[in-house]
Write an enzyme that holds these catalytic residues in place. Structure first.
Site, PDB file in Angstrom:
ATOM      1  N   GLY A 102       0.814  -1.219   0.000  1.00 37.04           N
ATOM      2  CA  GLY A 102       0.000   0.000   0.000  1.00 37.04           C
ATOM      3  C   GLY A 102       0.844   1.264   0.000  1.00 37.04           C
ATOM      4  O   GLY A 102       0.403   2.310  -0.494  1.00 37.04           O
ATOM      5  N   GLU A 105       1.603   1.731  -3.517  1.00 38.21           N
ATOM      6  CA  GLU A 105       0.368   2.093  -4.231  1.00 38.21           C
ATOM      7  C   GLU A 105       0.028   3.570  -4.006  1.00 38.21           C
ATOM      8  O   GLU A 105      -0.411   4.270  -4.922  1.00 38.21           O
ATOM      9  CB  GLU A 105      -0.787   1.193  -3.771  1.00 38.21           C
ATOM     10  CG  GLU A 105      -0.620  -0.243  -4.260  1.00 38.21           C
ATOM     11  CD  GLU A 105      -1.716  -1.157  -3.766  1.00 38.21           C
ATOM     12  OE1 GLU A 105      -1.862  -1.288  -2.536  1.00 38.21           O
ATOM     13  OE2 GLU A 105      -2.445  -1.735  -4.606  1.00 38.21           O
ATOM     14  N   GLU A 125       2.253  -8.298  -2.011  1.00 37.28           N
ATOM     15  CA  GLU A 125       0.980  -8.889  -1.587  1.00 37.28           C
ATOM     16  C   GLU A 125       0.858 -10.361  -1.927  1.00 37.28           C
ATOM     17  O   GLU A 125       0.270 -11.144  -1.181  1.00 37.28           O
ATOM     18  CB  GLU A 125      -0.195  -8.113  -2.212  1.00 37.28           C
ATOM     19  CG  GLU A 125      -0.470  -6.760  -1.571  1.00 37.28           C
ATOM     20  CD  GLU A 125       0.428  -5.651  -2.085  1.00 37.28           C
ATOM     21  OE1 GLU A 125       1.394  -5.929  -2.823  1.00 37.28           O
ATOM     22  OE2 GLU A 125       0.152  -4.478  -1.735  1.00 37.28           O
TER      23      GLU A 125
HETATM   24  N1  COA Z   1       1.480  -4.197   8.649  1.00 39.90           N
HETATM   25  C1  COA Z   1       1.576  -4.399   9.975  1.00 39.90           C
HETATM   26  N2  COA Z   1       2.731  -4.656  10.614  1.00 39.90           N
HETATM   27  C2  COA Z   1       3.832  -4.714   9.869  1.00 39.90           C
HETATM   28  C3  COA Z   1       3.821  -4.519   8.480  1.00 39.90           C
HETATM   29  C4  COA Z   1       2.572  -4.245   7.871  1.00 39.90           C
HETATM   30  N3  COA Z   1       2.473  -4.033   6.571  1.00 39.90           N
HETATM   31  N4  COA Z   1       5.070  -4.644   8.029  1.00 39.90           N
HETATM   32  C5  COA Z   1       5.835  -4.922   9.086  1.00 39.90           C
HETATM   33  N5  COA Z   1       5.101  -4.951  10.203  1.00 39.90           N
HETATM   34  C6  COA Z   1       5.566  -5.174  11.576  1.00 39.90           C
HETATM   35  C7  COA Z   1       6.097  -6.580  11.752  1.00 39.90           C
HETATM   36  O1  COA Z   1       5.061  -7.484  12.037  1.00 39.90           O
HETATM   37  C8  COA Z   1       7.039  -6.402  12.900  1.00 39.90           C
HETATM   38  O2  COA Z   1       6.284  -6.388  14.067  1.00 39.90           O
HETATM   39  P1  COA Z   1       6.881  -6.921  15.453  1.00 39.90           P
HETATM   40  O3  COA Z   1       8.014  -6.001  15.766  1.00 39.90           O
HETATM   41  O4  COA Z   1       5.739  -6.819  16.385  1.00 39.90           O
HETATM   42  O5  COA Z   1       7.339  -8.316  15.188  1.00 39.90           O
HETATM   43  C9  COA Z   1       7.590  -4.990  12.681  1.00 39.90           C
HETATM   44  O6  COA Z   1       6.668  -4.343  11.809  1.00 39.90           O
HETATM   45  C10 COA Z   1       8.951  -4.975  12.026  1.00 39.90           C
HETATM   46  O7  COA Z   1       8.903  -5.803  10.872  1.00 39.90           O
HETATM   47  P2  COA Z   1      10.128  -6.735  10.480  1.00 39.90           P
HETATM   48  O8  COA Z   1       9.702  -7.514   9.297  1.00 39.90           O
HETATM   49  O9  COA Z   1      10.592  -7.479  11.664  1.00 39.90           O
HETATM   50  O10 COA Z   1      11.207  -5.638  10.121  1.00 39.90           O
HETATM   51  P3  COA Z   1      12.199  -5.568   8.883  1.00 39.90           P
HETATM   52  O11 COA Z   1      12.896  -4.285   9.019  1.00 39.90           O
HETATM   53  O12 COA Z   1      12.974  -6.816   8.779  1.00 39.90           O
HETATM   54  O13 COA Z   1      11.286  -5.498   7.583  1.00 39.90           O
HETATM   55  C11 COA Z   1       9.525  -4.733   6.145  1.00 39.90           C
HETATM   56  C12 COA Z   1      10.401  -4.424   7.380  1.00 39.90           C
HETATM   57  C13 COA Z   1       8.499  -3.633   5.996  1.00 39.90           C
HETATM   58  C14 COA Z   1      10.435  -4.805   4.928  1.00 39.90           C
HETATM   59  C15 COA Z   1       8.865  -6.105   6.339  1.00 39.90           C
HETATM   60  O14 COA Z   1       8.230  -6.123   7.598  1.00 39.90           O
HETATM   61  C16 COA Z   1       7.825  -6.427   5.326  1.00 39.90           C
HETATM   62  O15 COA Z   1       8.149  -6.916   4.261  1.00 39.90           O
HETATM   63  N6  COA Z   1       6.549  -6.200   5.683  1.00 39.90           N
HETATM   64  C17 COA Z   1       5.445  -6.656   4.887  1.00 39.90           C
HETATM   65  C18 COA Z   1       5.167  -5.722   3.791  1.00 39.90           C
HETATM   66  C19 COA Z   1       3.929  -6.144   3.095  1.00 39.90           C
HETATM   67  O16 COA Z   1       3.689  -7.294   2.798  1.00 39.90           O
HETATM   68  N7  COA Z   1       3.139  -5.139   2.805  1.00 39.90           N
HETATM   69  C20 COA Z   1       1.957  -5.348   2.051  1.00 39.90           C
HETATM   70  C21 COA Z   1       0.821  -5.459   2.958  1.00 39.90           C
HETATM   71  S1  COA Z   1      -0.576  -5.830   1.990  1.00 39.90           S
END
Ligand code: COA
Length: 694
Positions: A102, A105, A125
């Protein structure tokens, strides 16, 4: 709680900053703040343009995944994104760190996208069993063309700033202060006085029917059984064939279908499980991982070489020790060959391969390990040998160094007892090929210190792997469960099934391969040696299938010998059913006095998959993992359990523990007590609970 969106004016530019740590996930409060900010900017005559940016480590990690299970509260992400695009004043996105899902997006709807060199963009996603649902599938093809957009959306993988720039996802990379640069760019756009450029008004190029047909064919195999990738393709195709608003409507439909599916629920569970696995429940607050700047590996066989490459891949210098100079040379040559292969497949540049190879130094002398912060022993699975190595390492290495063993079966405590530093001894069980497989079972011994655990868990992440903390038992978590699962597969052969039938059922469940094809790929001789070692201690009343041993006795060790459970033609990798094996299996049934019968697919499924779950329940009960979802992670990343089923324990919860337990009890009556439901499974089933509730 502080405001998750900050609004300020820098001259005539409104700067809207997402301030929702840790990753500026766009949850309800953020959406409200963004919406209000855009509204205020549009209504304020002194504002000429807008910048949207993120505070802290990134622009945004995307929509708040935690909200997917709940009804969306307005304004929705789409409302916010539409408001940004429709804003009568130019809106500039300023991206540092990740702009995922998002977040991207939102940026795609802005009228200009700027990034700094740390920017990384993706639409991940699909990894959550979803499609981008806030316009990503409609806007991205309009920006970078259908072909590139499909690759981007179907892989879900991030690209860095330079590639984002060359694709056109980012318009410009700012060298100095990003927000200052964005403010200047916004001022310039405002001064030009042109109506903002909207992505929705562009046409998506390159969407030929052949492209979509080709992609559909490709995902049939690569994403077998998954719903989201097909919808990603449908939606990108719509971007090329339908008016924008109609494409958006369809995108929403597909998104909702995916979001509400069992598959996406399972994949969201895996996302949370992965992050939970990194947390150690009894870790005293304030425990700091030790710095690991230099690493050594003892042993440069297949595993040692693979592990060394993992470190080099993560830009960490690594010393590899082999006492035999010839073995060292051979091991280093194998690593070099592997890197050359990566270059010829276009996965690494020649320079990158050379840089990585340059980080690996070979030695025959233990003295060269004296200053290493961490040493991983990857020698042959032999307790006396490992104890000897650890004694030497303990003598040689500096006092603070952590000594790890890559054993897949042996007792870490016994190895630790050979040293005067059991607190700094731990297991790091890599999976083969070590530089490819993402899983590490980090095995804690009775005396392993918290600091050692924290260091190795942190290191796992540096290596780009997923670490699961496990306790000591034979085979640890993954292999112990694998024994139970393959034991049933073998018994089924004795009773009437054939390898190709079992493999077909397991493949149909969603594993990339069934257990017999896996055996042939991995090599049957390793397991044979392990079984020979265990023969003396095996209880006489334990059911044991001799089929695999008899296959090995014929020199059939799998693909590498051109024959195993299957035969392989002309050095190929396609498993072909072999009449010789059928004859051998029937011979074993005869010898054991088992009358062969028609074994149904359902029985194969239940006996293999439920045996796996049952062993997982025992492991959970014995406290060898911290939580049920850790087992899911082990099986998804170590054994190819279908991610869209969420892992064995999650899958069992979904099926219902009462059903699993009752079926196991029924199977145990006919097929042996190995299948009797584990006490924990029975207990939870009786209470109407799930593994996740523990
Ligand atoms: N929504 C809610 N929580 C999220 C999030 C999201 N989109 N992305 C990350 N978080 C949270 C994680 O659950 C984690 O929570 P915690 O500390 O309670 O365990 C925290 O943020 C840190 O994330 P983490 O993955 O451990 O950190 P990172 O620095 O290694 O990576 C990102 C950060 C953003 C690259 C990775 O979390 C990621 O790929 N997130 C998903 C992105 C995604 O799929 N977005 C599309 C959603 S439809």
């Amino acid at each position: 709680m502080s405001d998750p969106v900050n609004y300020e004016k820098r001259g005539a530019i409104a700067v809207i900053t997402l301030t929702n740590p840790p990753v500026n996930a766009i949850g309800h409060a953020v959406r409200k703040g963004l919406f209000a900010g855009l509204d205020a900017a549009a209504g304020d005559a002194s504002v000429t343009a807008v910048v949207i940016t993120g505070d802290g480590r990134c622009f945004s990690g995307g929509a708040d995944i935690g909200e997917f299970g709940r009804p969306p509260a307005p304004p929705t992400l789409r409302d916010v994104i539409e408001a940004a695009e429709a804003c009568p004043k130019p809106v500039v996105a300023a991206i540092h760190g990740v702009a995922f899902g998002g977040g991207l997006e939102l940026a795609l709807a802005c009228h200009q996208r700027l990034g700094d060199s740390s920017a990384r963009v993706s639409l991940p996603e699909v990894k959550l069993g979803l499609i981008p649902g806030a316009g990503g599938t409609q806007r991205l093809p309009r920006v970078i063309g259908a072909k590139r957009a499909l690759e981007f959306i179907l892989s879900g993988d991030p690209v860095g700033a330079d590639e984002a720039l060359s694709l056109g996802i980012i318009d410009q990379i700012i060298a100095g202060d990003l927000v200052e640069g964005a403010v200047a760019a916004a001022e310039k756009l405002a001064a030009e006085g042109k109506p903002p450029r909207k992505v929705r008004d562009l046409a998506a190029a390159g969407g030929t029917p052949e492209l979509f047909a080709g992609e559909r064919k490709r995902i049939e195999r690569r994403a077998r059984g998954q719903m989201a990738p097909g919808h990603c393709i449908d939606s990108v195709e719509n971007a090329c064939t339908l008016p924008f608003d109609e494409g958006m409507k369809k995108e929403r439909e597909y998104f909702e279908r995916c979001r509400d599916s069992d598959q996406s629920r399972a994949q969201r569970h895996v996302f949370a499980a992965e992050r939970a696995a990194a947390k150690v429940k009894d870790m005293p607050p304030g425990t700091r991982p030790r710095a690991v700047e230099s690493v050594a590996i003892v042993g440069c066989g297949t595993m040692g070489a693979g592990i060394a490459a993992c470190f080099a891949d993560a830009s960490l210098p690594v010393t590899v020790l082999e006492t035999d100079p010839e073995a060292l040379e051979k091991g280093l040559a194998a690593i070099a060959t592997n890197y050359e292969g990566a270059v010829s497949r276009g996965r690494l540049s020649r320079q990158q391969a050379a840089d990585r190879m340059g980080l690996i130094r070979g030695t025959n002398d233990y003295a060269d390990l004296a200053d290493s912060d961490l040493v991983i022993e990857a020698a042959f699975e032999d307790m006396d040998l490992k104890k000897e190595i650890f004694r030497r390492l303990d003598e040689t290495c500096k006092p603070g160094a952590i000594l790890a063993t890559n054993t897949s079966t042996l007792d870490i405590d016994q190895i630790a007892a050979a040293t005067a530093r059991p607190g700094r001894v731990i297991g790091t069980h890599f999976f083969s090929p070590a530089n490819v497989m993402k899983l590490m079972e980090n095995v804690r011994g009775a005396e392993t210190s918290h600091e050692t655990i924290a260091t190795v868990m942190a290191l796992t992440k540096v290596l780009g792997k997923i670490g699961v903390l496990v306790g000591i038992c034979d085979g640890f978590v993954g292999n112990r469960m694998y024994y139970s699962y393959t034991a049933q597969a073998n018994f089924l052969l004795e009773e009437g099934a054939l390898p190709e039938q079992v493999d077909r059922v397991i493949h149909g469940f969603g594993f990339p391969m069934g257990p017999f094809a896996v055996g042939d790929l991995a090599g049957l001789d390793v397991g044979w040696r392990v079984r020979q070692g265990r023969a003396k201690t095996r209880p006489p009343d334990e059911r044991y299938s001799p089929i695999a041993d008899r296959i090995c006795e014929r020199g059939r060790f799998g693909q590498k010998t051109g024959a195993g459970w299957y035969r392989y033609q002309d050095g190929g990798r396609k498993p072909l059913p072999d009449p010789e094996i059928e004859e051998l299996i029937i011979g074993v049934s005869d010898d054991l006095g088992i009358e062969r019968r028609n074994v149904g697919d359902e029985e194969i499924h239940d006996r293999c998959i439920y045996a796996l779950i049952n062993e997982g329940a025992k492991i959970l009960d014995e406290g060898l993992v911290q939580r049920a979802s850790d087992i899911d992670i082990v099986w998804i990343y170590g054994y190819g359990f279908p991610v869209w089923r969420g892992g064995p324990m999650y899958h069992a919860d979904r099926v219902g523990l009462d059903k699993v337990s009752a079926r196991l009890a029924q199977l145990a009556e006919t097929h042996g007590q190995e299948l009797a439901p584990a006490p924990l499974l029975e207990k939870l089933a009786g209470q109407g609970k799930t593994f996740a509730s523990l």
